[in-house]
Scaffold this motif. Sequence first.
Motif, PDB file in Angstrom:
ATOM      1  N   ASP A  92       0.842  -1.187   0.128  1.00  0.00           N
ATOM      2  CA  ASP A  92       0.104  -0.214  -0.119  1.00  0.00           C
ATOM      3  C   ASP A  92       0.995   1.023  -0.148  1.00  0.00           C
ATOM      4  N   CYS A  93       0.554   2.169  -1.113  1.00  0.00           N
ATOM      5  CA  CYS A  93       1.575   3.427  -1.035  1.00  0.00           C
ATOM      6  C   CYS A  93       0.754   4.578  -0.938  1.00  0.00           C
ATOM      7  N   THR A  94       1.600   5.746  -0.813  1.00  0.00           N
ATOM      8  CA  THR A  94       1.078   7.006  -0.849  1.00  0.00           C
ATOM      9  C   THR A  94       1.664   7.817  -1.554  1.00  0.00           C
ATOM     10  N   LEU A  95       1.155   8.514  -2.883  1.00  0.00           N
ATOM     11  CA  LEU A  95       1.968   9.124  -3.918  1.00  0.00           C
ATOM     12  C   LEU A  95       1.252  10.389  -4.045  1.00  0.00           C
ATOM     13  N   MET A  96       2.170  11.383  -4.613  1.00  0.00           N
ATOM     14  CA  MET A  96       1.407  12.751  -5.184  1.00  0.00           C
ATOM     15  C   MET A  96       1.444  12.480  -6.612  1.00  0.00           C
ATOM     16  N   CYS A  97       0.385  12.672  -7.255  1.00  0.00           N
ATOM     17  CA  CYS A  97       0.043  12.640  -8.577  1.00  0.00           C
ATOM     18  C   CYS A  97       0.095  14.133  -9.112  1.00  0.00           C
ATOM     19  N   ILE A  98       1.018  14.368 -10.095  1.00  0.00           N
ATOM     20  CA  ILE A  98       1.198  15.684 -10.502  1.00  0.00           C
ATOM     21  C   ILE A  98       1.110  15.937 -12.040  1.00  0.00           C
ATOM     22  N   ASP A  99       0.087  16.562 -12.421  1.00  0.00           N
ATOM     23  CA  ASP A  99       0.024  16.910 -14.122  1.00  0.00           C
ATOM     24  C   ASP A  99       1.265  17.472 -14.396  1.00  0.00           C
ATOM     25  N   ASN A 100       1.853  16.704 -15.549  1.00  0.00           N
ATOM     26  CA  ASN A 100       2.879  17.231 -16.244  1.00  0.00           C
ATOM     27  C   ASN A 100       3.175  18.790 -16.622  1.00  0.00           C
ATOM     28  N   ALA A 101       1.988  19.125 -16.926  1.00  0.00           N
ATOM     29  CA  ALA A 101       2.030  20.675 -17.654  1.00  0.00           C
ATOM     30  C   ALA A 101       2.350  21.616 -16.410  1.00  0.00           C
TER      31      ALA A 101
END
Length: 207
Positions: A92-101
């Motif tokens: 189980d992971c925690t990530l930050m998902c970031i728009d490449n723009a």
Amino acid sequence: MVLTSPKRPDEAIASLINALMPLGERINVTSRKRIGWRTKETSYMYLLLRGEISVLRISDGLLLGTTNLPHVFGFTEMLSPMGCNMLRAETDCTLMCIDNALVLPEIDKQELWREVAELCSYHTANMLHRDLQIVNQRTPPVVHNYLQELDRLPADRKYRVNILNYIQERTGLSRSSILNVVSTLKKNNYIDYERGGYQLKINNLPD
């Protein structure tokens, strides 16, 4: 031959995470879930904050690398997209998902291109290190290298890992060829493990 892993650029990774964190959305990912780089509308990069993530080759599922340390994934796919790999959560992971723009303007603003270069160079060095371990090598040295890698894992992780699965997923070797080497090592008391191929203990691997 024991190959030394490339030195991880911890300071560069920390600087990139600090800079990009405010741009992202925190997401929780369950164990074994696969994570792509893009949707029809948007492409993404990811910051690993908690858990363990692997990079897999899409064509055959070969495992190219794994980390359980804070990390930044996606610069190569953003700058030179090939679409040949993906991420998989091993726990189980925690990530930050970031728009490449949003990413490149922030890298420009904070003058972090050196850190990006260090990270990309590290990833390239890891792929070269991996190739040296398995390409054009006989099966026994390949198995020995990955047994040593497995032995270096934290104890709580190491003792939950099946030896054959660990090596096969990272090398593409057949289970029978791996088992032949591992069984011979155990028979000659170079290694030990419990029933089912768990709880590896290395005594002294042959040269």
